[in-house]
Structures are given as structure tokens and as C-alpha cells.
Design a protein around this motif. Structure first.
Motif, PDB file in Angstrom:
ATOM      1  N   UNK A 187       0.815  -1.213   0.000  1.00  0.00           N
ATOM      2  CA  UNK A 187       0.000   0.000   0.000  1.00  0.00           C
ATOM      3  C   UNK A 187       0.851   1.266   0.000  1.00  0.00           C
ATOM      4  N   UNK A 188       2.027   1.213  -0.582  1.00  0.00           N
ATOM      5  CA  UNK A 188       2.953   2.338  -0.504  1.00  0.00           C
ATOM      6  C   UNK A 188       2.441   3.582  -1.218  1.00  0.00           C
ATOM      7  N   UNK A 189       1.467   3.429  -2.114  1.00  0.00           N
ATOM      8  CA  UNK A 189       0.920   4.591  -2.827  1.00  0.00           C
ATOM      9  C   UNK A 189      -0.243   5.232  -2.086  1.00  0.00           C
ATOM     10  N   UNK A 190      -0.612   4.675  -0.932  1.00  0.00           N
ATOM     11  CA  UNK A 190      -1.735   5.187  -0.155  1.00  0.00           C
ATOM     12  C   UNK A 190      -1.236   5.832   1.130  1.00  0.00           C
ATOM     13  N   UNK A 191      -2.132   6.612   1.747  1.00  0.00           N
ATOM     14  CA  UNK A 191      -1.802   7.225   3.028  1.00  0.00           C
ATOM     15  C   UNK A 191      -2.041   6.199   4.131  1.00  0.00           C
ATOM     16  N   UNK A 192      -0.957   5.726   4.723  1.00  0.00           N
ATOM     17  CA  UNK A 192      -1.036   4.668   5.737  1.00  0.00           C
ATOM     18  C   UNK A 192      -0.226   5.095   6.962  1.00  0.00           C
ATOM     19  N   UNK A 193      -0.839   4.941   8.134  1.00  0.00           N
ATOM     20  CA  UNK A 193      -0.146   5.203   9.393  1.00  0.00           C
ATOM     21  C   UNK A 193      -0.117   3.913  10.198  1.00  0.00           C
ATOM     22  N   UNK A 194       1.071   3.547  10.666  1.00  0.00           N
ATOM     23  CA  UNK A 194       1.171   2.350  11.506  1.00  0.00           C
ATOM     24  C   UNK A 194       1.318   2.757  12.960  1.00  0.00           C
ATOM     25  N   UNK A 195       0.435   2.216  13.792  1.00  0.00           N
ATOM     26  CA  UNK A 195       0.471   2.456  15.229  1.00  0.00           C
ATOM     27  C   UNK A 195       0.490   1.103  15.914  1.00  0.00           C
ATOM     28  N   UNK A 196       1.654   0.727  16.450  1.00  0.00           N
ATOM     29  CA  UNK A 196       1.826  -0.577  17.092  1.00  0.00           C
ATOM     30  C   UNK A 196       1.377  -1.680  16.129  1.00  0.00           C
ATOM     31  N   UNK A 197       0.325  -2.408  16.486  1.00  0.00           N
ATOM     32  CA  UNK A 197      -0.116  -3.541  15.675  1.00  0.00           C
ATOM     33  C   UNK A 197      -1.359  -3.190  14.857  1.00  0.00           C
ATOM     34  N   UNK A 198      -1.385  -1.952  14.359  1.00  0.00           N
ATOM     35  CA  UNK A 198      -2.551  -1.457  13.628  1.00  0.00           C
ATOM     36  C   UNK A 198      -2.105  -0.605  12.444  1.00  0.00           C
ATOM     37  N   UNK A 199      -2.807  -0.770  11.315  1.00  0.00           N
ATOM     38  CA  UNK A 199      -2.628   0.116  10.171  1.00  0.00           C
ATOM     39  C   UNK A 199      -3.878   0.966  10.006  1.00  0.00           C
ATOM     40  N   UNK A 200      -3.700   2.267   9.881  1.00  0.00           N
ATOM     41  CA  UNK A 200      -4.795   3.177   9.599  1.00  0.00           C
ATOM     42  C   UNK A 200      -4.614   3.681   8.170  1.00  0.00           C
TER      43      UNK A 200
END
Length: 213
Positions: A187-200
Motif C-alpha cells: 500500500x505504498x501509494x496510499x496514506x497509511x499510518x502504523x500504530x503498534x499492531x494497527x494500520x490506519x
């Protein structure tokens, strides 16, 4: 009796949302030959996509609602009535039988009966990825009442409840046993935030989709 959770997303671009969910790990099962509808399988649960512009129920672009699919609606009706839901109605639509019921918080829920008559639809022979599950989040929901409703449906689901004082809303969330780093790399072309064991993730409708490891 088998009841499956199936959040319904009203979208401005069915193809874009379909491609997004396929990249995550879901598989397309049935789509309308005219376009505007597709339902997608995870190992556990489903997600349906509906073109918002052709919605007859007033679905807004980017809105997610909660719906289900079942083998036998009459059994579902009996179970719901036994736990106190008295306005259960089963009726025929062009695509098959449908159950309507007012769930907690005044939310109208639809349950479609699984049908063998798929005229006007294309069916894909797919094997769902067992690592993925559909686990919606309910905001502004009265958790004990919803648990009773789900028990009436005959299912126990890993729904997440949050912010009970806010207006009712359904969030599209998924849970996976796949390594989140591998998911993130797709998903490198999308806006993704990783928080611990979660992707937003910001999806093609501009909505937040949460993936939990």
C-alpha cells in the motif's frame, strides 16, 4: 443456519474500492453484470460495495452500514422474535428474499437470504484468504443491546465498540494474521499510518479503514 456479517459501503468508485480491498486480501465473489455492486469475501465475513449514485436507500458516498447474509431467513426471524425484536419482516426483492428489523439505537438492519438464482450477476469461483476477517467497529452503540441482537441473529462476532456518546456509525475494520509489514508494503501509494499492531489507511473514498494485526 449460517449468518455472515457483511458491512455495506456506499462508494463513488466501486472499481477503486474493489481494487483496494483485493490488495488487502479480500476476494470478489459476486458482481452485478450492469456494474454498481460487488460483494467480497474474507476468510471470515464479507464486505459489499454499492454505487452511491444508484442507491435507492439514500446511501451517502463513503458511508458504511451494517448488513448480513443468511442461509435461512425464517430461522433468523424466529430467533430475533424470541429475544424481543418484534418488527421483523421478510419480503421479496428482485434479487431474492430480505429480512428487515429495527436493531438497537433505532438502526434498521437488512439480512439478505443467500440465493441460487443469480440472473444478472457474475459469480467468481474464489477461495477466501483465511488470514483475514471482517470486524466492524460500532461508534455510539449500546453494547449490551447489540450483543443481544447479535445473539438473536445466531452469531458471536468480534465487533469493536467505541465512543458510546457519539452518533451511531459503522467503521470498516479488518483483522489479519498476515504480517502487517507485508500488508503495508502493498500500500505504498496510499496514506497509511502504523500504530503498534494497527494500520490506519485512507481508502479511495477518503474514509479511514483500520487493519488490526
Amino acid at each position: 443456519m449460517n449468518v455472515v456479517i457483511r458491512p455495506l459501503r456506499f462508494t463513488t468508485d466501486v472499481d477503486a474500492m474493489r481494487g483496494f480491498l483485493e490488495r488487502l486480501g479480500l476476494r470478489s465473489r459476486i458482481e452485478s453484470e450492469r456494474g454498481g455492486w460487488v460483494d467480497m469475501l474474507a476468510g471470515h465475513g464479507m464486505v459489499a460495495l454499492h454505487d452511491a449514485a444508484t442507491s435507492s436507500t439514500g446511501g451517502r458516498p463513503g458511508q458504511t452500514t451494517l448488513s448480513f447474509e443468511a442461509d435461512k431467513l425464517d430461522e433468523v426471524k424466529d430467533r430475533l422474535e424470541q429475544v424481543g425484536f418484534v418488527d421483523v419482516t421478510v419480503f421479496d426483492e428482485a434479487y431474492g428474499r430480505v429480512l428487515s428489523v429495527t436493531a438497537p439505537d433505532g438502526v434498521v438492519i437488512w439480512v439478505d437470504e443467500r440465493s441460487d438464482d443469480l440472473y444478472g450477476y457474475k459469480v467468481h469461483d474464489v477461495r477466501p484468504d483465511e488470514r483475514w476477517s471482517v470486524t466492524p467497529a460500532l461508534t455510539g452503540a449500546e453494547e449490551p443491546a447489540w450483543r443481544r441482537f447479535l445473539h438473536g441473529l445466531g452469531i458471536e462476532l468480534p465487533l469493536r465498540f467505541s465512543s458510546p456518546d457519539e452518533p451511531f456509525a459503522v467503521g470498516l475494520e479488518l483483522t489479519t494474521t498476515e504480517d502487517l509489514t507485508e500488508v503495508h508494503n502493498r500500500l505504498t501509494d496510499l496514506q497509511v499510518t502504523r500504530l503498534d499492531n494497527t494500520l490506519q489507511i485512507t481508502d479511495p473514498d477518503g474514509q479511514l479503514v483500520v487493519v488490526r494485526g
